[in-house]
Scaffold this active site. Structure first.
Site, short mmCIF file in Angstrom:
data_model
loop_
_atom_site.label_atom_id
_atom_site.label_comp_id
_atom_site.label_asym_id
_atom_site.label_seq_id
_atom_site.Cartn_x
_atom_site.Cartn_y
_atom_site.Cartn_z
N SER A 158 0.78 -1.21 -0.03
CA SER A 158 0.11 0.12 0.13
C SER A 158 0.95 1.20 0.09
CB SER A 158 -0.82 -0.01 1.25
OG SER A 158 -1.93 0.81 1.05
N ASP A 410 -8.25 -5.79 -5.86
CA ASP A 410 -7.86 -4.46 -5.20
C ASP A 410 -8.08 -3.23 -5.82
OD1 ASP A 410 -6.76 -2.91 -3.19
OD2 ASP A 410 -4.60 -3.31 -3.81
N HIS A 435 -5.89 -6.66 -1.57
CA HIS A 435 -4.59 -5.65 -1.21
C HIS A 435 -3.59 -6.40 -0.78
CE1 HIS A 435 -3.45 -1.71 -0.83
NE2 HIS A 435 -3.61 -1.33 0.62
#
Ligand SMILES: *[C@@H]1O[C@H](CO)[C@@H](O)[C@H](O)[C@H]1NC(C)=O
Ligand SMILES: *[C@@H]1O[C@H](CO)[C@@H](O)[C@H](O)[C@H]1NC(C)=O
Ligand SMILES: *[C@@H]1O[C@H](CO)[C@@H](O)[C@H](O)[C@H]1NC(C)=O
Length: 477
Positions: A158, A410, A435
């Protein structure tokens, strides 16, 4: 529990706090004295940065350092959710280091004043955070015997994945390669259309059933009509067991923001096994939620009663939640305050929704309005082009030794690098991945595509380590 100071850490390290045992994740906690400002000479302040180390599998003759570039939260959260690093450390003889990002967890440059005004908050930037990581690594290489010439592989997921990629882009002499998982480095103005993100969240639900997506799409109007008067607000507060009853339209706005985040979070963490990243959730949580959302087109109250049964999957999977707390969107260790500041300065990620191609309440992207809110809230003016200017935007062809990974479930993949930039800046796509699924520990329910992605990443890590030729102490302080 306190442990004695290891001799090689006695130089500058300030404290060793504890030995932590959490399932397989066993680390020692350390603290390092950092400069508040790495880029100027006016502010001489320092602060204490937390980092975690496990060296039980480390090859003490120069084995690699696997370094996690901490992102927007308490570093222990990421240590517990990045099983891939722990899992492969033994076969690489690697030391594992998790560094906490400044302004998160306990690494607060100005204590509880850190986010109070720009004089203190202004040092919360990705550039400063990367410079922290550089200094920390230089320090570790200088004080840990055997690590002087250790190659460093940086990992992140991320925003941490963005930092990992940017770390290699900016400091190729410090880190030899980067695994950047679900890193939306293109989620910036003019780099990615603002509607893509919401559309992908929606398609994750619509894949389960079109009714499911439609119930969510209709819920905004249902909420608006039900909460138009006081009686309706009281009804919804009690039917949805809200911790804080809806008193005003501001509260209704907070509730809707919470819901948008819930649907987004569910899409992000749609893992094939039960997990506890943003919240404790069952396997395939989007599918589970959608088993409850089956009947669009009903009256607002019936629709909202049904929606609530879907919501309980998110906020009450444990069965121990007393009430629905719309002021808390995810695991409290993920700090939305610090991220909100970053989103108001450097991390301006345009998002927009039309309610037709996605299931969100329609909302255009309006930078002027956004900037106005940021000035009011944080006293800062956002700089939407700062990150692309600092790190290259789409033009990263001069970079090397980065593996980007993106899961197609994601929503952040819409702002990810989805193509092979060069022979050494490559992308692995995980069709069934949410994710940064690849950064998580292997699990029997993993789809084959994530198993292959991890092998792909390992082969690059191996080649980066093999081709590394340490310099002769040419960047010692
Ligand atoms: C910050 O910490 C100080 C000292 O611990 C305390 O006196 C003060 O009330 C705190 N301020 C806030 C805003 O929490
Ligand atoms: C959470 O689940 C438990 C067990 O099913 C239930 O008793 C409780 O009322 C639920 N809490 C909320 C706020 O719905
Ligand atoms: C990038 O190249 C690798 C081979 O090195 C290949 O396996 C992979 O599928 C390519 N990725 C994309 C997104 O085309």
């Amino acid at each position: 529990m306190t442990i004695p100071l290891a001799s090689h850490f006695t130089l500058l390290v300030l404290l060793i706090a504890s030995l932590h045992l959490c399932d397989a994740y066993n680390y020692k906690t350390y603290f390092y004295k950092q400069k508040v400002d790495h880029f100027g000479f006016a502010n001489q302040d320092s602060f204490i940065q937390r980092y975690l180390i496990n060296d039980e599998h480390w090859n003490r003759q120069g084995g690699p350092i696997f370094f996690y570039a901490g992102n927007e939260g308490d570093i222990t959260l990421f240590a517990e959710n990045t099983g891939f690093m722990w899992h492969i450390a033994p076969e690489f003889g690697a030391m594992v280091v998790f560094a906490e990002h400044r302004y998160y967890g306990v690494s607060l440059p100005y204590g509880n004043k850190s986010l109070s005004e720009p004089k203190y908050s202004g040092y919360l930037t990705s550039e400063q955070a990367l410079a922290d990581y550089v200094d920390l690594l230089m320090y570790l290489r200088s004080v840990i015997r055997g690590a002087e010439k250790s190659p460093v592989i940086v990992f992140g997921g991320s925003y941490g994945g963005m930092l990992a990629a940017w770390f290699r882009i900016k400091y190729p002499h410090i880190v030899q390669g980067a695994i950047a998982a679900s890193a939306p480095i293109l989620q910036f103005t003019n780099l990615t259309p603002c509607e893509k993100f919401g559309q992908l969240v929606t398609s994750d639900f619509a894949k389960e059933s079109s009714e499911c997506a439609q119930v969510i799409r209709e819920s905004w109007a249902a909420i608006n009509s039900v909460t138009a008067d006081e009686e309706g607000r009281a009804w919804l507060s009690s039917t949805w067991k809200l911790c804080r009853p809806l008193k005003s339209q501001d509260d209704v706005k907070t509730l809707k923001d919470y819901l948008s985040n819930v649907w987004t979070n569910l899409a992000m963490v749609d893992y094939p096994y039960p997990a506890n990243f943003l919240a404790p959730l069952p396997a395939n949580p989007v599918k589970v939620v959608c088993t409850h959302l089956t009947a669009p087109g009903r009256t607002p109250k019936l629709l909202l009663e049904e929606l609530f049964t879907g919501l309980t999957v998110y906020f009450n999977f444990t069965g121990t939640t007393k009430c629905m707390n719309v002021d808390e969107q995810a695991d409290a260790r993920l700090d939305d305050k610090g991220w909100d500041f970053q989103a108001c300065t450097e991390m301006v990620m345009p998002m927009c929704y039309d309610g037709t191609h996605d299931f969100f309440e329609p909302a255009a992207w309006d930078f002027l309005e956004y900037a106005d809110k940021c000035r009011k809230k944080w006293g800062v003016q956002p700089r939407p082009f700062m990150a692309p200017l600092m790190y290259g935007g789409r033009d990263i062809s001069a970079a090397s030794n980065i593996v980007f990974s993106n899961g197609l479930l994601d929503p952040w993949s819409t702002g990810g690098v989805m193509w092979n930039v060069s022979d050494s800046v490559v992308t692995v796509i995980i069709p069934e991945g949410a994710h940064h699924l690849d950064l998580r520990a292997p699990d029997p329910a993993d789809p084959p595509s994530v198993i292959l992605a991890r092998e792909f990443e390992k082969s690059f890590i191996r080649s980066w380590i093999q081709s590394y030729k340490p310099g002769k102490g040419d960047h010692e302080e």
